[in-house]
Design a protein around this motif. Structure first.
Motif, short mmCIF file in Angstrom:
data_model
loop_
_atom_site.label_atom_id
_atom_site.label_comp_id
_atom_site.label_asym_id
_atom_site.label_seq_id
_atom_site.Cartn_x
_atom_site.Cartn_y
_atom_site.Cartn_z
N ALA A 188 0.82 -1.21 0.00
CA ALA A 188 0.00 0.00 0.00
C ALA A 188 0.86 1.26 0.00
O ALA A 188 0.54 2.23 -0.70
CB ALA A 188 -0.94 -0.01 1.20
N ASN A 189 1.94 1.27 0.77
CA ASN A 189 2.80 2.46 0.83
C ASN A 189 3.41 2.76 -0.54
O ASN A 189 3.46 3.92 -0.97
CB ASN A 189 3.91 2.29 1.87
N SER A 190 3.84 1.72 -1.21
CA SER A 190 4.39 1.88 -2.56
C SER A 190 3.32 2.38 -3.52
O SER A 190 3.58 3.24 -4.36
CB SER A 190 4.96 0.55 -3.02
N ALA A 191 2.11 1.84 -3.40
CA ALA A 191 1.00 2.25 -4.28
C ALA A 191 0.65 3.72 -4.07
O ALA A 191 0.42 4.46 -5.03
CB ALA A 191 -0.22 1.36 -4.04
N HIS A 207 -7.64 2.41 0.81
CA HIS A 207 -8.34 2.42 -0.48
C HIS A 207 -8.70 3.85 -0.87
O HIS A 207 -8.49 4.27 -2.01
CB HIS A 207 -9.59 1.54 -0.39
N GLU A 208 -9.23 4.61 0.08
CA GLU A 208 -9.63 5.99 -0.20
C GLU A 208 -8.43 6.87 -0.54
O GLU A 208 -8.50 7.71 -1.44
CB GLU A 208 -10.39 6.57 0.99
N ASP A 209 -7.32 6.69 0.20
CA ASP A 209 -6.11 7.47 -0.09
C ASP A 209 -5.60 7.19 -1.50
O ASP A 209 -5.31 8.11 -2.27
CB ASP A 209 -4.99 7.15 0.91
N ILE A 210 -5.49 5.92 -1.84
CA ILE A 210 -4.98 5.54 -3.15
C ILE A 210 -5.92 6.03 -4.25
O ILE A 210 -5.48 6.57 -5.26
CB ILE A 210 -4.75 4.02 -3.23
#
Length: 111
Positions: A21-24, A47-50
């Motif tokens: 997730a951090n990489s995404a 999910h919302e951040d990405i």
């Protein structure tokens, strides 16, 4: 319709992908990725951040129909994968998912 599992597996084997997730989030912020795939059980806040950063950077976002364990099995990895950033598709045809928004596994983050 293309086989999503096979397309992801091919992209992992022949292309350039990063897991996590951090990489995404970082790839979505910079726009240095061609697509981001999230597991269906990815935590809501992540999910919302990405999704937010994908919209800002016009990076397509796909929600995988399976869980993070299912996504890990498709990628052939021994750890769970909640997010996958696709930098280069390799021999995979996974970028065709972006062209076909009627696919039930996906929705475009740039729309």
């Amino acid at each position: 319709m293309i086989d999503v599992d096979k397309a992801i597996a091919t992209a992992v084997k022949t292309g350039k992908v990063s897991f996590g997730a951090n990489s995404a989030i970082q790839n979505a912020k910079t726009g240095k990725t061609k697509m981001i795939i999230l597991a269906s059980n990815c935590p809501k806040n992540i999910h919302e951040d990405i999704e937010y950063y994908c919209k800002l950077s016009n990076v397509p976002l796909i929600t995988y129909k399976g869980s993070s364990k299912d996504l890990a099995m498709v990628c052939g990895k021994p750890f769970i994968i909640s997010a996958l950033s696709l930098r280069e598709p390799g021999d995979s045809e996974i970028l065709r998912l972006i062209e076909k928004p009627e696919s039930e596994e996906s929705y475009g983050g740039s729309e």
